[in-house]
Design a protein around this motif. Structure first.
Motif, short mmCIF file in Angstrom:
data_model
loop_
_atom_site.label_atom_id
_atom_site.label_comp_id
_atom_site.label_asym_id
_atom_site.label_seq_id
_atom_site.Cartn_x
_atom_site.Cartn_y
_atom_site.Cartn_z
N UNK A 150 0.76 -1.36 -0.01
CA UNK A 150 0.10 0.06 -0.07
C UNK A 150 0.87 1.42 0.02
N UNK A 151 1.99 1.07 -0.33
CA UNK A 151 2.82 2.23 -0.78
C UNK A 151 3.15 2.58 -2.29
N UNK A 152 3.41 3.67 -2.61
CA UNK A 152 3.46 4.35 -4.03
C UNK A 152 4.84 4.12 -4.54
N UNK A 153 5.88 4.24 -3.81
CA UNK A 153 6.99 4.41 -4.34
C UNK A 153 8.13 4.00 -3.46
N UNK A 154 9.37 3.57 -3.77
CA UNK A 154 10.63 3.07 -3.04
C UNK A 154 11.56 3.99 -3.53
N UNK A 155 12.21 4.59 -2.51
CA UNK A 155 13.35 5.54 -2.82
C UNK A 155 14.58 5.14 -2.20
N UNK A 156 15.58 4.65 -2.82
CA UNK A 156 16.94 3.77 -2.50
C UNK A 156 17.91 4.85 -2.60
N UNK A 157 18.54 5.07 -1.31
CA UNK A 157 19.61 5.84 -0.88
C UNK A 157 20.68 5.44 -1.05
N UNK A 158 21.79 6.45 -1.18
CA UNK A 158 23.27 5.93 -1.47
C UNK A 158 23.81 5.78 -0.21
N UNK A 159 25.01 5.36 -0.02
CA UNK A 159 25.65 5.12 1.12
C UNK A 159 25.79 6.11 2.07
N UNK A 160 25.80 6.21 3.36
CA UNK A 160 25.80 7.32 4.44
C UNK A 160 25.04 8.62 3.80
N UNK A 161 23.86 8.44 3.63
CA UNK A 161 23.14 9.70 3.04
C UNK A 161 22.76 10.66 4.01
N UNK A 162 22.57 11.81 3.50
CA UNK A 162 21.96 12.90 4.26
C UNK A 162 20.44 12.84 4.37
N UNK A 163 19.93 12.14 5.23
CA UNK A 163 18.37 12.11 5.40
C UNK A 163 17.62 13.14 5.45
N UNK A 164 18.02 14.21 6.11
CA UNK A 164 17.37 15.57 6.09
C UNK A 164 17.21 16.01 4.91
N UNK A 165 18.30 16.02 3.84
CA UNK A 165 18.10 16.62 2.54
C UNK A 165 17.01 15.94 1.86
N UNK A 166 16.89 14.67 1.92
CA UNK A 166 16.03 13.77 1.25
C UNK A 166 14.49 14.10 1.63
N UNK A 167 14.33 14.14 3.32
CA UNK A 167 13.05 14.46 3.81
C UNK A 167 12.51 15.86 3.39
N UNK A 168 13.54 16.66 3.00
CA UNK A 168 13.12 18.18 2.77
C UNK A 168 12.61 18.09 1.28
N UNK A 169 13.05 17.39 0.44
CA UNK A 169 12.45 17.28 -0.82
C UNK A 169 10.87 16.60 -0.73
N UNK A 170 10.79 15.58 0.37
CA UNK A 170 9.68 15.10 0.39
C UNK A 170 8.67 16.11 0.91
N UNK A 171 8.99 16.94 2.01
CA UNK A 171 7.99 17.91 2.33
C UNK A 171 7.70 19.03 1.61
N UNK A 172 8.59 19.27 0.37
CA UNK A 172 8.20 20.23 -0.36
C UNK A 172 7.34 19.81 -1.65
N UNK A 173 7.09 18.48 -1.81
CA UNK A 173 6.18 17.91 -2.68
C UNK A 173 4.66 17.69 -2.14
N UNK A 174 3.87 18.36 -2.60
CA UNK A 174 2.62 18.29 -1.90
C UNK A 174 1.83 17.04 -2.42
N UNK A 175 2.36 16.39 -3.38
CA UNK A 175 1.83 14.75 -3.71
C UNK A 175 2.00 14.08 -2.66
N UNK A 176 3.13 13.96 -2.05
CA UNK A 176 3.89 13.05 -1.03
C UNK A 176 2.68 13.21 0.43
#
Length: 893
Positions: free
Chosen positions: A572-598
């Motif tokens: 029941x999820x719509x996408x899987x986002x695969x991260x690189x090694x030792x990612x900056x999770x804050x930067x990724x979640x910032x993109x999530x928060x800016x997208x009104x569809x997520x």
């Protein structure tokens, strides 16, 4: 003369009973056609694909390294036994303006592998020429246009002239082009440009063709076995190369860094010396200033010059210190450099290649059940028809025995009749089945693959099996009855068989119903139970055909329901986002928060693990560990036989297919192998329903306890509002450009892929339904024909008694109607069992097919069977109108 006359009489039997003869031929033809045709379809499709890829010299293996491949790798590859080796460049190019990802390949006309097929134009002849994937036409590209590659760090030239559109044997699918680590994550098309345009001396791929698999079918077991041995040898040869390559990269980087480091050190020494000189000059100036009057212009000028020099010196020092820091950072990166990985991709890893093989496997799985059942029904009806035919002619047999004919001479008539029907049906069925069904299946799926066509050939095993079965059903049936009849005396044979005595039936005991029935209805029901063998055979024949039609449509419903059962009810999820090694999770979640569809996201850890067991092939699974196990139920609905449950905190949940393969149950202990082949043990807490893929789910706490390591986020599950393709691509591109994400996989793409792969089987299913319908029609006609032939005296008698033509027809129709209804009802139950059995045979290691049969399957099966019954009765009505009552009543005189 006697034998010649009798032989003519044998041929006349075929002419006089042409309806029955044609019916037998058609039943044998249909049975053979489907059995031989479907059995041949998988091998013919696979053989045609194998011939195509071998003709285009498709490489058997691709050696790829994320650290690049050097001359050392090429030299090592040439040591592989039975191998022909070529190297080349490949890279992903993201065109941000057009939101396209293109996979660029190097082209060298000297190469002997992976021959391109020119669909229009020509292959590159000059350095500024390029050929594009034929699929690029969909993006608006045309011949002689200019194509730009703005990637100057890897490609020397920017502008290319499009001189051709091609197909590559690497891509047998017309749609699928694989995934990328740039742009939106999906490759739109590929392109080939001359090798001299690539700036790097290090290659990125080595193509290998093995001579020891040259004559083997690419989808066959022998090929796979040989390739497993070849890859084992390759892995041994390249076992030390990852560490060696890491050392080479480190050495080259240090070698490149050393002059810069020395230069910075020298410049810093000079600056230090300059600083000392400046300090001495400042000290001398201060002594002079003490001896001179305040405000001396020369002194002020000297101080200003010294300050300017000091400022410039400090500026240079800062620049050098910054450069030194970069060098230090580079040294740190070199020291922390991970060992490059080497992957060995087979043909099955090419886009679309395995999907085509799976299609053949599913056809083969269906061919092991459906045509066999069809074949059984056809053989059964043939046996019945031939048996009844000989029994009808017992008086003739008695006459011939009385005239002095030998048993062999009498039998030859029926042998000719049976052999003629069998041979005609088997030969036509084998030829038509072999040449039409594989081509028809290919044509129905040809829009998905780049193969030019199929080359039909005869498979001896199914033809021999069909021949033996139908010779037994026709000739065997005739001989079995003849053996019994020919042992009787002529006087006994010349007398008609005594009719079966009438008996009270169960319905007569139900007085309220029986007393309200008409005379004709009572006669019909008494006849039904009086001739039980006739009723049983009719019900079996009709039930078998109805079951085949139910199973045919049921297969379509079940195969197309895989996605519906998996996506929504389970995933029941719509996408899987695969991260690189030792990612900056804050930067990724910032993109999530800016997208009104997520709407929601959940951090998880995904890893590929392996299960091993003696006597069972190793199986890879996806291990999913959510950061929050309670929140996880919003993204994935764990169910056991339809009942939901929450991810336990103690123990793992494994999907049903793996539990079946490895015979696992709740409470069992399981040894799991990770990517590095390190083992850890887990306890199975539950087994979950699943239809696509294989998974192992466990909580964060249990993972850390089982592995004694920390939980590390490497993926996100996303829930979102419905997005268009453009919106999905835009999100994927933003995530990739953040330099924190490797890939974004959308469930909508997986659903689409699954639907397309199942669409390939739709045509086959409808072939089954049409042929089953034809068989049902012929069976009904044949059984009705036998029924009428056996009861000519009875029907003539009731006509003499004054029954109208309509009433005579109703006399037979009522019996047929009961047979048909009973056959349909039994056929529904049998169809469900047959569908379930076929699905079990067709299921694979990564797909479980649910049993789903919609009401349309029952309506189609029942409706067609009733329609055929009505058509047959209309034809029978016209025959009954023309019965010669006098001849029929004198037939035993």
């Amino acid at each position: 003369m006697k034998n010649k006359t009798y032989f003519k009489a044998s041929l006349r039997e075929i002419i006089f009973s042409k309806g029955r003869f044609i019916a037998i031929v058609l039943i044998i033809l249909l049975g053979t056609l489907l059995y031989v045709g479907i059995k041949a379809t998988g091998p013919i499709l696979n053989h045609s694909a194998s011939q195509f890829v071998d003709k285009q010299e498709l490489s058997n293996l691709q050696i790829i390294s994320n650290g690049g491949l050097t001359e050392v790798d090429e030299k090592l590859a040439k040591e592989i036994p039975d191998a022909k080796v070529e190297s080349g460049h490949q890279l992903f190019y993201a065109d941000s303006d057009k939101n396209q990802v293109v996979k660029l390949y190097s082209y060298d006309k000297k190469n002997q592998q992976n021959h391109l097929i020119v669909k229009s134009g020509h292959l590159p002849k000059k350095e500024n020429e390029i050929v594009l994937d034929e699929k690029a036409k969909e993006e608006g590209y045309r011949l002689n246009q200019t194509y730009q590659i703005d990637q100057t760090d890897q490609v020397k030239r920017k502008n290319f002239k499009i001189v051709g559109f091609v197909q590559s044997p690497i891509y047998i699918s017309t749609e699928e082009r694989g995934l990328s680590n740039v742009g939106n994550g999906n490759v739109n098309f590929f392109a080939y440009l001359p090798e001299s345009n690539f700036s790097s001396e290090v290659k990125s791929i080595i193509y290998v063709r093995f001579t020891n698999v040259k004559d083997k079918e690419t989808y066959g077991k022998a090929y796979k076995k040989a390739m497993d041995q070849n890859i084992e040898q390759v892995e041994k040869l390249f076992a030390d190369r990852p560490k060696e390559r890491a050392a080479e990269i480190k050495h080259d980087a240090e070698k490149e860094l050393l002059p810069k480091k020395a230069e910075v050190a020298d410049n810093l020494t000079k600056i230090a010396n300059g600083q000392n000189e400046l300090d001495q000059a400042k000290a001398q100036l201060e002594q002079q200033a003490a001896m001179m009057p305040t405000g001396n212009p020369q002194l002020a000028q000297a101080q200003a010059e010294l300050e300017a020099q000091e400022k410039e010196l400090n500026s240079n020092r800062d620049k050098l210190l910054s450069a030194q820091q970069k060098i230090n950072d580079s040294e740190k990166e070199i020291n922390e450099l991970k060992t490059p990985s080497y992957s060995y991709d087979q043909r099955a890893d090419n886009p679309g290649f395995q999907e085509y093989g799976d299609l053949s496997e599913r056809i083969a799985a269906i061919a092991n059940v459906f045509p066999v059942f069809f074949f059984f029904i056809a053989a059964l009806i043939t046996f019945t028809t031939m048996t009844r035919m000989v029994e009808e002619n017992r008086r003739e047999i008695g006459t011939l025995k009385a005239l002095g004919y030998s048993r062999y001479e009498i039998a030859i008539k029926y042998i000719i009749y049976a052999l003629s029907a069998a041979v005609i049906g088997i030969v036509l069925g084998s030829v038509i089945g072999t040449h039409t069904l594989p081509r028809l299946v290919f044509e129905l799926s040809s829009d998905r693959y780049n193969f030019p066509g199929v080359e039909a050939f005869y498979l001896s095993r199914p033809i021999i099996q069909a021949t033996v079965a139908f010779l037994f059903a026709s000739l065997g049936a005739a001989l079995l009855v003849l053996m019994r009849e020919l042992h009787e005396k002529p006087a006994e044979l010349l007398q008609p068989k005594a009719p079966k005595p009438g008996k009270r039936i169960f319905l007569e005991r139900i007085t309220p119903i029986w007393t309200r029935m008409s005379f004709n209805s009572k006669v019909s029901y008494r006849n039904l139970f009086r001739y039980k063998s006739r009723m049983i055979m009719a019900v079996i024949g009709i039930a078998g055909c109805a079951a085949l039609m139910v199973a045919g449509v049921g297969l379509k419903d079940s195969l197309s329901s895989v996605g519906d059962k998996q996506f929504g009810p389970i995933i029941d999820y719509d996408a899987i986002v695969t991260l690189k090694e030792q990612p900056d999770e804050t930067a990724v979640e910032k993109i999530f928060s800016k997208n009104e569809k997520i709407t929601n996201d959940l951090a998880v850890m995904n890893q590929t693990i392996e299960l091993k067991q003696k006597g069972q092939a190793n199986q890879k699974l996806t291990m999913m560990v959510p950061e929050n196990r309670v929140e996880f139920k919003r993204y994935l609905h764990l169910k056991e036989q339809g009942k939901s449950f929450t991810l336990p905190n103690d123990g793992v949940v494994i999907t049903q297919k793996m539990a079946e393969l490895f015979e696992l149950k709740k409470g069992d202990s399981l040894t799991v192998y990770d990517d590095d082949q390190q083992t850890f043990k887990v306890k199975i807490a539950n087994i979950s329903d699943n239809y696509l893929g294989n998974f192992l789910y466990l909580s964060k706490d249990y993972y850390q306890k089982a592995r004694d390591t920390d939980f590390e986020v490497n993926s996100y599950l996303l829930r979102s509002k419905k997005m268009t393709k453009a919106e999905e691509e835009n999100l994927a591109q933003k995530l990739l450009s953040s330099d924190q994400v490797i890939n974004t996989s959308f469930m909508s793409t997986q659903i689409e892929t699954q639907e397309h792969s199942m669409d390939n089987l739709d045509g086959i299913v409808w072939i089954f339904v049409v042929l089953s319908g034809l068989l049902a029609f012929i069976v009904l006609y044949n059984l009705t024909n036998i029924n009428v032939s056996e009861r000519l005296r009875e029907l003539s008698t009731i006509k003499v008694l004054g029954f109208y033509d309509r009433e005579v027809t109703s006399y037979i129709f009522r019996e047929n109607f009961v047979f048909t209804i009973l056959g349909i009802l039994f056929g529904y139950g049998l169809g469900i069992i047959l569908t379930k059995f076929i699905l079990d045979q067709a299921s694979m290691e990564t797909i479980t097919f649910p049993l789903v049969i919609h009401s349309g399957a029952y309506l189609l099966s029942g409706g067609l069977t009733i329609l055929f019954s009505v058509i047959v009765m209309l034809a029978t009505h016209f025959r009954l109108r023309h019965i010669n009552m006098i001849d029929a009543l004198k037939s035993n005189e």
